[in-house]
Design a protein around this motif. Structure first.
Motif, PDB file in Angstrom:
ATOM      1  N   ILE A 129       1.084  -1.191   0.025  1.00  0.00           N
ATOM      2  CA  ILE A 129      -0.282  -0.011  -0.026  1.00  0.00           C
ATOM      3  C   ILE A 129       0.772   1.293   0.007  1.00  0.00           C
ATOM      4  O   ILE A 129       1.374   1.581   0.923  1.00  0.00           O
ATOM      5  N   ASP A 130       1.111   1.832  -1.237  1.00  0.00           N
ATOM      6  CA  ASP A 130       2.277   2.716  -1.312  1.00  0.00           C
ATOM      7  C   ASP A 130       1.656   4.074  -1.587  1.00  0.00           C
ATOM      8  O   ASP A 130       1.843   4.857  -2.406  1.00  0.00           O
ATOM      9  N   ARG A 131       0.800   4.288  -0.569  1.00  0.00           N
ATOM     10  CA  ARG A 131       0.046   5.826  -0.447  1.00  0.00           C
ATOM     11  C   ARG A 131       0.134   6.255   1.190  1.00  0.00           C
ATOM     12  O   ARG A 131       0.322   5.167   1.949  1.00  0.00           O
ATOM     13  N   PRO A 132      -0.008   7.394   1.313  1.00  0.00           N
ATOM     14  CA  PRO A 132      -0.134   7.825   2.821  1.00  0.00           C
ATOM     15  C   PRO A 132      -1.136   6.973   3.396  1.00  0.00           C
ATOM     16  O   PRO A 132      -2.288   7.405   3.044  1.00  0.00           O
ATOM     17  N   LEU A 133      -0.830   6.246   4.424  1.00  0.00           N
ATOM     18  CA  LEU A 133      -1.808   5.252   5.067  1.00  0.00           C
ATOM     19  C   LEU A 133      -1.875   5.589   6.592  1.00  0.00           C
ATOM     20  O   LEU A 133      -2.835   5.681   7.496  1.00  0.00           O
ATOM     21  N   LEU A 134      -0.549   5.688   7.121  1.00  0.00           N
ATOM     22  CA  LEU A 134      -0.264   5.859   8.467  1.00  0.00           C
ATOM     23  C   LEU A 134       0.539   6.799   9.038  1.00  0.00           C
ATOM     24  O   LEU A 134       1.489   7.327   8.119  1.00  0.00           O
ATOM     25  N   ARG A 135       0.692   7.022  10.240  1.00  0.00           N
ATOM     26  CA  ARG A 135       1.622   8.413  10.892  1.00  0.00           C
ATOM     27  C   ARG A 135       1.794   8.185  12.332  1.00  0.00           C
ATOM     28  O   ARG A 135       1.045   8.130  13.048  1.00  0.00           O
ATOM     29  N   VAL A 136       2.844   8.615  12.608  1.00  0.00           N
ATOM     30  CA  VAL A 136       3.524   8.337  13.886  1.00  0.00           C
ATOM     31  C   VAL A 136       3.436  10.038  14.396  1.00  0.00           C
ATOM     32  O   VAL A 136       4.485  10.494  14.157  1.00  0.00           O
ATOM     33  N   PRO A 137       2.464  10.438  15.063  1.00  0.00           N
ATOM     34  CA  PRO A 137       2.471  11.808  15.419  1.00  0.00           C
ATOM     35  C   PRO A 137       3.390  12.227  16.588  1.00  0.00           C
ATOM     36  O   PRO A 137       3.341  11.615  17.427  1.00  0.00           O
ATOM     37  N   GLN A 138       4.038  13.363  16.272  1.00  0.00           N
ATOM     38  CA  GLN A 138       5.123  13.861  17.467  1.00  0.00           C
ATOM     39  C   GLN A 138       4.189  14.844  18.480  1.00  0.00           C
ATOM     40  O   GLN A 138       3.222  15.384  17.917  1.00  0.00           O
ATOM     41  N   LEU A 139       4.618  14.659  19.536  1.00  0.00           N
ATOM     42  CA  LEU A 139       3.909  15.738  20.569  1.00  0.00           C
ATOM     43  C   LEU A 139       4.289  16.943  20.273  1.00  0.00           C
ATOM     44  O   LEU A 139       5.484  17.247  20.114  1.00  0.00           O
ATOM     45  N   ALA A 140       3.485  17.741  20.279  1.00  0.00           N
ATOM     46  CA  ALA A 140       3.576  19.222  20.189  1.00  0.00           C
ATOM     47  C   ALA A 140       4.753  19.978  21.335  1.00  0.00           C
ATOM     48  O   ALA A 140       4.689  19.451  22.418  1.00  0.00           O
ATOM     49  N   ILE A 141       5.469  20.820  20.894  1.00  0.00           N
ATOM     50  CA  ILE A 141       6.445  21.379  21.537  1.00  0.00           C
ATOM     51  C   ILE A 141       5.766  22.006  23.021  1.00  0.00           C
ATOM     52  O   ILE A 141       6.309  22.221  23.864  1.00  0.00           O
ATOM     53  N   HIS A 142       4.546  22.211  22.693  1.00  0.00           N
ATOM     54  CA  HIS A 142       3.753  23.108  23.730  1.00  0.00           C
ATOM     55  C   HIS A 142       3.684  22.144  24.874  1.00  0.00           C
ATOM     56  O   HIS A 142       3.195  22.523  26.242  1.00  0.00           O
ATOM     57  N   LEU A 143       3.503  20.794  24.751  1.00  0.00           N
ATOM     58  CA  LEU A 143       3.359  19.773  25.561  1.00  0.00           C
ATOM     59  C   LEU A 143       4.382  19.061  25.979  1.00  0.00           C
ATOM     60  O   LEU A 143       4.527  18.177  26.934  1.00  0.00           O
ATOM     61  N   ASP A 144       5.741  19.565  25.551  1.00  0.00           N
ATOM     62  CA  ASP A 144       6.919  18.909  25.828  1.00  0.00           C
ATOM     63  C   ASP A 144       7.982  19.930  25.881  1.00  0.00           C
ATOM     64  O   ASP A 144       8.879  19.860  25.036  1.00  0.00           O
ATOM     65  N   ARG A 145       8.003  20.960  26.819  1.00  0.00           N
ATOM     66  CA  ARG A 145       8.764  22.120  26.861  1.00  0.00           C
ATOM     67  C   ARG A 145      10.292  21.718  26.930  1.00  0.00           C
ATOM     68  O   ARG A 145      11.121  22.398  26.603  1.00  0.00           O
ATOM     69  N   GLY A 146      10.522  20.791  27.496  1.00  0.00           N
ATOM     70  CA  GLY A 146      11.987  20.186  27.624  1.00  0.00           C
ATOM     71  C   GLY A 146      12.697  19.734  26.489  1.00  0.00           C
ATOM     72  O   GLY A 146      13.973  19.381  26.682  1.00  0.00           O
ATOM     73  N   VAL A 147      11.867  19.391  25.477  1.00  0.00           N
ATOM     74  CA  VAL A 147      12.402  18.752  24.230  1.00  0.00           C
ATOM     75  C   VAL A 147      13.575  19.598  23.691  1.00  0.00           C
ATOM     76  O   VAL A 147      14.680  19.026  23.228  1.00  0.00           O
ATOM     77  N   GLY A 148      13.371  20.926  23.549  1.00  0.00           N
ATOM     78  CA  GLY A 148      14.464  21.758  23.218  1.00  0.00           C
ATOM     79  C   GLY A 148      15.801  21.465  23.997  1.00  0.00           C
ATOM     80  O   GLY A 148      17.127  21.602  23.247  1.00  0.00           O
TER      81      GLY A 148
END
Length: 433
Positions: A129-148
């Motif tokens: 299935i060679d089309r956009p089907l799934l995605r692993v969404p990253q947590l928004a930076i607003h909810l993970d302020r320490g990522v930077g």
């Protein structure tokens, strides 16, 4: 680039390699059939692995082998036996981490599904299935302020499950979807080996298009180069394709090769090679032995053939990274575009020794191809390949080589556009002796 795009799973990779071999006059033989000692190109398929070899008309039972080895698998996310999951109105697919991927490279990337389906009658069907089907969404930076400041920290179980829809999850959703996509009756699929892949196509990169960005270079780059080398060496000898006439070399000019050229592409290198299709399994040894015995050979002939054989274990390696040069050995800086690399580790994480270096140097000299040496920084643990396993399991002299890339084990890797050709040229010279 077309080979990479058409090979989202190991099963697709070996099918595409087999198609190219068929066009060069090779013919498939079954492991369950009796083998004969005829000359010509032959290959066997088993799952995500392939072994192909060409028997010259002048081959004796004790004729040695010249082998190029690679692997078909790449680190990715693979579908679990109970795939249907989800929470809070999101439909998700349960996945397991295969090999050692750079997890962050799979975030916020459009993913397809590929692999094989096993049907009720025991047969298999490739699926992509060679089309956009799934995605692993990253947590928004607003909810993970320490990522930077602290860096991204991903839990393999909690953070890597892709979404593929909205609403309530029902058992059997994914399986029903796949059966519909493949035009199969409901309940026809009884087993599956499925994995995610990035649907972004391979592409040239840079002002002068001198780089290639693509998925699965580790190690389909080597599988492609080895297939190209073997078909180039044997295409004239194999004669016309089956649709045009016999493919056993009759009527075609056949080379007087002093050895039998072999391609082997194993599965499961990324998780230790211990399977019936891995380098630590019996596949290669079984094929080589049966080839000897089919030509009337004895165990003594088998021992002589193996003792005179050489294997090039081809896998990608590390180009010096411009942003992390301190992570590399200070005197060994393989460059992208500088030709294939010879991989050395005195603790036998690679199988190369001095005599092996001479073999590869001779092949590169014949091909007019430059080569580079790679060793790890002493303070960094060294990876490994199918090379030491092949050498130890079969007693065959083995040399580790490859192409220097960046972003190894990422969902998308980077190499110099000319390096796959240079590797294939060196492998062709090696198979020609």
């Amino acid at each position: 680039m077309s080979f990479l795009a058409a090979s989202p799973s190991p099963y697709h990779a070996v099918a595409n390699a087999a198609e190219r071999l068929e066009k060069a006059g090779f013919r498939q033989i079954a492991e369950t059939d009796a083998w004969d000692g005829s000359s010509g190109g032959k290959y066997v398929l088993r799952g995500g692995a392939i072994v192909a070899w060409y028997v010259p008309h002048n081959a004796a039972a004790h004729t040695p082998f010249r082998i190029v080895g690679a692997h078909t698998d790449s680190p990715n996310l693979r579908v679990k036996p109970l795939p249907d999951t989800g929470a809070h109105g999101w439909r998700q697919v349960a996945v397991e981490i295969y090999g050692g991927p750079l997890l962050n490279s799979w975030l916020d990337r459009d993913l397809g599904l590929s692999g094989r389906l096993t049907l009720r009658d025991g047969s298999s069907r490739l699926v992509s299935i060679d089309r956009p089907l799934l995605r692993v969404p990253q947590l928004a930076i607003h909810l993970d302020r320490g990522v930077g400041s602290e860096g991204l920290k991903l839990d393999k179980q909690r953070h890597m499950q892709p979404v593929w829809g909205l609403g309530q999850t029902h058992e059997g959703d994914l399986l029903r979807f796949l059966e519909e996509e493949c035009g199969l009756p409901a309940g026809e699929v009884t087993g599956w080996d499925l994995m995610t892949h990035s649907v972004e196509a391979p592409a040239y990169l840079g002002q002068d298009r001198e780089l290639i960005a693509a998925p699965r270079m580790d190690d389909l780059l080597s599988v492609h180069a080895a297939t190209a080398a073997l078909t180039a060496v044997t295409s004239a000898a194999c004669g016309p394709t089956p649709s045009e006439g016999p493919a056993d070399g009759q009527g075609a000019a056949q080379p007087e090769l002093p050895h039998i050229p072999v391609l082997v592409a194993f599965d499961h290198e990324e998780n230790g090679s211990q399977s019936d299709t891995g380098a630590d399994g019996p596949l290669l040894g079984s094929v080589l032995e049966r080839s000897v015995f089919a030509r009337g050979g004895s165990y003594e002939d088998r021992a002589r053939a193996f003792a005179g054989s050489v294997c090039l274990s081809s896998d990608t390696g590390h180009a010096v990274h411009p942003n992390y040069a301190e992570r590399h050995d200070p005197t060994h800086h393989p460059r992208a575009g500088g030709g294939p690399i010879l991989k050395v580790n005195v603790n036998n994480r690679y199988a190369t020794d001095g005599s092996g270096r001479a073999v590869f140097a001779a092949a590169c000299e014949k091909a007019g191809v430059p080569f580079q040496s790679f060793v790890s920084n002493n303070s960094m643990p060294c990876g490994t390949t199918i090379g030491p396993i092949t050498a130890a399991r079969h007693g065959i002299r083995t040399v580790d080589v490859g192409v220097a890339i960046l972003s190894m084990h990422s969902a998308r890797e980077l190499c110099a556009a000319q390096d796959p050709f240079l590797l294939a040229s060196a492998l062709k010279a090696f198979l020609e002796d």
